[in-house]
Design a protein around this motif. Structure first.
Motif, mmCIF file in Angstrom:
data_model
loop_
_atom_site.group_PDB
_atom_site.id
_atom_site.type_symbol
_atom_site.label_atom_id
_atom_site.label_comp_id
_atom_site.label_asym_id
_atom_site.label_seq_id
_atom_site.Cartn_x
_atom_site.Cartn_y
_atom_site.Cartn_z
ATOM 1 N N SER A 56 5.947 9.680 -3.364
ATOM 2 C CA SER A 56 4.783 8.751 -3.413
ATOM 3 C C SER A 56 5.539 7.600 -3.733
ATOM 4 C CB SER A 56 3.564 9.041 -4.553
ATOM 5 O OG SER A 56 2.993 10.272 -4.144
ATOM 6 N N ALA A 57 6.443 7.347 -4.671
ATOM 7 C CA ALA A 57 7.301 6.157 -4.997
ATOM 8 C C ALA A 57 8.102 5.607 -3.775
ATOM 9 C CB ALA A 57 8.108 6.455 -6.096
ATOM 10 N N VAL A 58 8.405 6.575 -3.151
ATOM 11 C CA VAL A 58 9.331 6.010 -1.840
ATOM 12 C C VAL A 58 8.179 5.383 -0.817
ATOM 13 C CG1 VAL A 58 10.192 7.106 0.497
ATOM 14 C CG2 VAL A 58 11.192 7.637 -1.599
ATOM 15 N N HIS A 59 6.807 6.066 -0.691
ATOM 16 C CA HIS A 59 5.904 5.449 0.236
ATOM 17 C C HIS A 59 5.445 3.983 -0.636
ATOM 18 C CE1 HIS A 59 1.563 4.736 1.018
ATOM 19 N NE2 HIS A 59 2.037 4.926 2.031
ATOM 20 N N GLY A 60 5.642 3.803 -1.591
ATOM 21 C CA GLY A 60 5.138 2.692 -2.353
ATOM 22 C C GLY A 60 6.380 1.549 -1.996
ATOM 23 N N LEU A 61 7.532 1.671 -2.157
ATOM 24 C CA LEU A 61 8.666 1.111 -1.866
ATOM 25 C C LEU A 61 8.762 0.546 -0.340
ATOM 26 C CD1 LEU A 61 11.507 2.900 -3.516
ATOM 27 C CD2 LEU A 61 10.515 0.566 -4.364
ATOM 28 N N GLN A 62 8.270 1.709 0.352
ATOM 29 C CA GLN A 62 8.323 1.137 2.151
ATOM 30 C C GLN A 62 7.119 0.483 2.062
ATOM 31 O OE1 GLN A 62 7.530 5.315 3.782
ATOM 32 N NE2 GLN A 62 9.830 5.520 4.187
ATOM 33 N N SER A 63 5.797 0.648 1.682
ATOM 34 C CA SER A 63 4.857 -0.341 1.810
ATOM 35 C C SER A 63 5.028 -1.742 1.196
ATOM 36 C CB SER A 63 3.568 0.277 0.871
ATOM 37 O OG SER A 63 3.022 1.412 1.290
ATOM 38 N N GLY A 64 5.861 -1.909 0.326
ATOM 39 C CA GLY A 64 6.130 -3.042 -0.139
ATOM 40 C C GLY A 64 7.044 -3.729 1.019
ATOM 41 N N ARG A 65 8.097 -3.111 1.275
ATOM 42 C CA ARG A 65 8.784 -3.700 2.460
ATOM 43 C C ARG A 65 8.270 -4.105 3.487
ATOM 44 N NH1 ARG A 65 14.564 -3.404 2.285
ATOM 45 N NH2 ARG A 65 14.073 -3.101 0.231
ATOM 46 N N LEU A 66 7.266 -3.231 4.072
ATOM 47 C CA LEU A 66 6.501 -3.690 5.214
ATOM 48 C C LEU A 66 5.559 -4.989 4.987
ATOM 49 C CD1 LEU A 66 4.924 -0.123 6.427
ATOM 50 C CD2 LEU A 66 6.354 -1.683 7.800
ATOM 51 N N ARG A 67 5.002 -5.058 4.134
ATOM 52 C CA ARG A 67 4.321 -6.319 3.467
ATOM 53 C C ARG A 67 5.174 -7.390 3.530
ATOM 54 N NH1 ARG A 67 3.444 -5.200 -1.626
ATOM 55 N NH2 ARG A 67 4.908 -6.716 -2.275
ATOM 56 N N ARG A 68 6.380 -7.186 2.851
ATOM 57 C CA ARG A 68 7.213 -8.552 2.976
ATOM 58 C C ARG A 68 7.846 -8.827 4.266
ATOM 59 N NH1 ARG A 68 8.547 -5.926 -1.645
ATOM 60 N NH2 ARG A 68 10.621 -4.398 -0.999
ATOM 61 N N ILE A 69 7.820 -7.789 5.128
ATOM 62 C CA ILE A 69 8.354 -8.294 6.680
ATOM 63 C C ILE A 69 7.151 -8.993 7.308
ATOM 64 C CG2 ILE A 69 8.826 -7.140 8.814
ATOM 65 C CD1 ILE A 69 10.474 -4.838 7.441
ATOM 66 N N CYS A 70 5.930 -8.315 7.158
ATOM 67 C CA CYS A 70 4.784 -9.189 7.662
ATOM 68 C C CYS A 70 4.794 -10.584 7.154
ATOM 69 C CB CYS A 70 3.617 -8.343 7.592
ATOM 70 S SG CYS A 70 3.511 -6.904 8.285
ATOM 71 N N GLN A 71 5.100 -10.823 6.012
ATOM 72 C CA GLN A 71 4.782 -12.187 5.372
ATOM 73 C C GLN A 71 6.174 -13.362 5.621
ATOM 74 O OE1 GLN A 71 4.675 -11.065 1.279
ATOM 75 N NE2 GLN A 71 2.235 -10.847 1.359
ATOM 76 N N GLY A 72 7.304 -12.492 6.426
ATOM 77 C CA GLY A 72 8.210 -13.445 7.146
ATOM 78 C C GLY A 72 9.427 -13.291 6.135
ATOM 79 N N ALA A 73 9.493 -12.372 5.244
ATOM 80 C CA ALA A 73 10.678 -12.380 4.493
ATOM 81 C C ALA A 73 11.862 -11.572 5.423
ATOM 82 C CB ALA A 73 10.773 -11.460 3.328
ATOM 83 N N SER A 74 13.132 -11.965 5.003
ATOM 84 C CA SER A 74 14.283 -11.244 5.687
ATOM 85 C C SER A 74 14.080 -9.874 5.640
ATOM 86 C CB SER A 74 15.703 -12.110 5.245
ATOM 87 O OG SER A 74 15.800 -11.530 3.896
ATOM 88 N N ILE A 75 14.687 -9.395 7.018
ATOM 89 C CA ILE A 75 14.581 -7.906 6.942
ATOM 90 C C ILE A 75 16.093 -7.195 6.268
ATOM 91 C CG2 ILE A 75 14.792 -6.077 8.621
ATOM 92 C CD1 ILE A 75 13.167 -7.680 10.370
ATOM 93 N N ARG A 76 15.523 -6.504 5.397
ATOM 94 C CA ARG A 76 16.552 -5.591 4.695
ATOM 95 C C ARG A 76 16.433 -4.258 4.816
ATOM 96 N NH1 ARG A 76 15.567 -7.804 -0.913
ATOM 97 N NH2 ARG A 76 16.382 -5.516 -1.134
ATOM 98 N N PRO A 77 17.169 -3.393 5.552
ATOM 99 C CA PRO A 77 17.014 -2.200 5.619
ATOM 100 C C PRO A 77 16.794 -1.374 4.309
ATOM 101 C CG PRO A 77 18.939 -2.709 6.692
ATOM 102 C CD PRO A 77 18.640 -3.860 5.954
ATOM 103 N N LEU A 78 15.982 -0.322 4.408
ATOM 104 C CA LEU A 78 15.600 0.661 3.287
ATOM 105 C C LEU A 78 16.195 1.923 3.735
ATOM 106 C CD1 LEU A 78 14.174 0.351 0.668
ATOM 107 C CD2 LEU A 78 12.050 1.156 1.598
ATOM 108 N N HIS A 79 17.452 1.973 3.562
ATOM 109 C CA HIS A 79 18.122 3.440 4.198
ATOM 110 C C HIS A 79 17.826 4.560 3.325
ATOM 111 C CE1 HIS A 79 20.532 0.762 6.966
ATOM 112 N NE2 HIS A 79 20.989 0.252 6.049
ATOM 113 N N ALA A 80 17.638 4.606 1.979
ATOM 114 C CA ALA A 80 17.602 5.657 1.171
ATOM 115 C C ALA A 80 16.249 6.389 1.452
ATOM 116 C CB ALA A 80 17.842 5.420 -0.363
ATOM 117 N N SER A 81 15.098 5.760 1.936
ATOM 118 C CA SER A 81 13.737 6.155 2.006
ATOM 119 C C SER A 81 13.678 7.355 2.847
ATOM 120 C CB SER A 81 12.912 5.196 2.404
ATOM 121 O OG SER A 81 12.957 4.758 3.881
#
Length: 139
Positions: A94-119
């Motif tokens: 569930s925490a991994v899902h939360g991290l992924q959701s946050g990363r998706l949100r930041r990508i949609c908002q225009g933040a630079s893309i940083r991979p989330l390899h461990a998820s």
């Protein structure tokens, strides 16, 4: 209410929801692992994936937790060590899902893309161990 009558149906809904939840986490994990460049197309795809996550994956996760607690309580299994380990792993998933959701949100908002390899490997390993614990109940 006779728990034994409803148990197979509750368990089936729990497993189906878990499959949908894990499928969403693995799919987002693949996307976040593979995306390397920033473009309007990537942001649009991230937005589509984020909507799917909100509409399908997150409710499936909530159903997994609700049914899991209901089944565990009705079956009096919360004192079982295998269930404690399983709950920790579901919390990690569930925490991994939360991290992924946050990363998706930041990508949609225009933040630079940083991979989330461990998820992705974390999700796969947790899922395999959860399945083994749920089926074999080894301790």
């Amino acid at each position: 209410m006779n728990f034994a009558i409803y148990y197979p149906w509750l368990k089936a809904l729990h497993v189906a929801s878990a499959l949908i939840f894990v499928g969403g986490v693995v799919s987002v994990g693949l996307f976040l692992h593979m995306v390397k460049t920033e473009s309007p197309d990537i942001r649009a795809l991230a937005g589509d994936i984020r909507r799917w996550d909100h509409v399908i994956t997150t409710p499936a996760m909530l159903i997994v937790w609700a049914l899991g607690f209901g089944i565990g309580g009705a079956g009096h299994w919360f004192s079982e060590p295998w269930l404690s380990v399983k709950l920790v792993l579901v919390a990690v998933l569930s925490a991994v899902h939360g991290l992924q959701s946050g990363r998706l949100r930041r990508i949609c908002q225009g933040a630079s893309i940083r991979p989330l390899h461990a998820s992705l490997p974390t999700a796969v390993v947790c899922t395999v161990i959860i399945a083994i614990l749920a089926v074999a109940k080894p301790f």
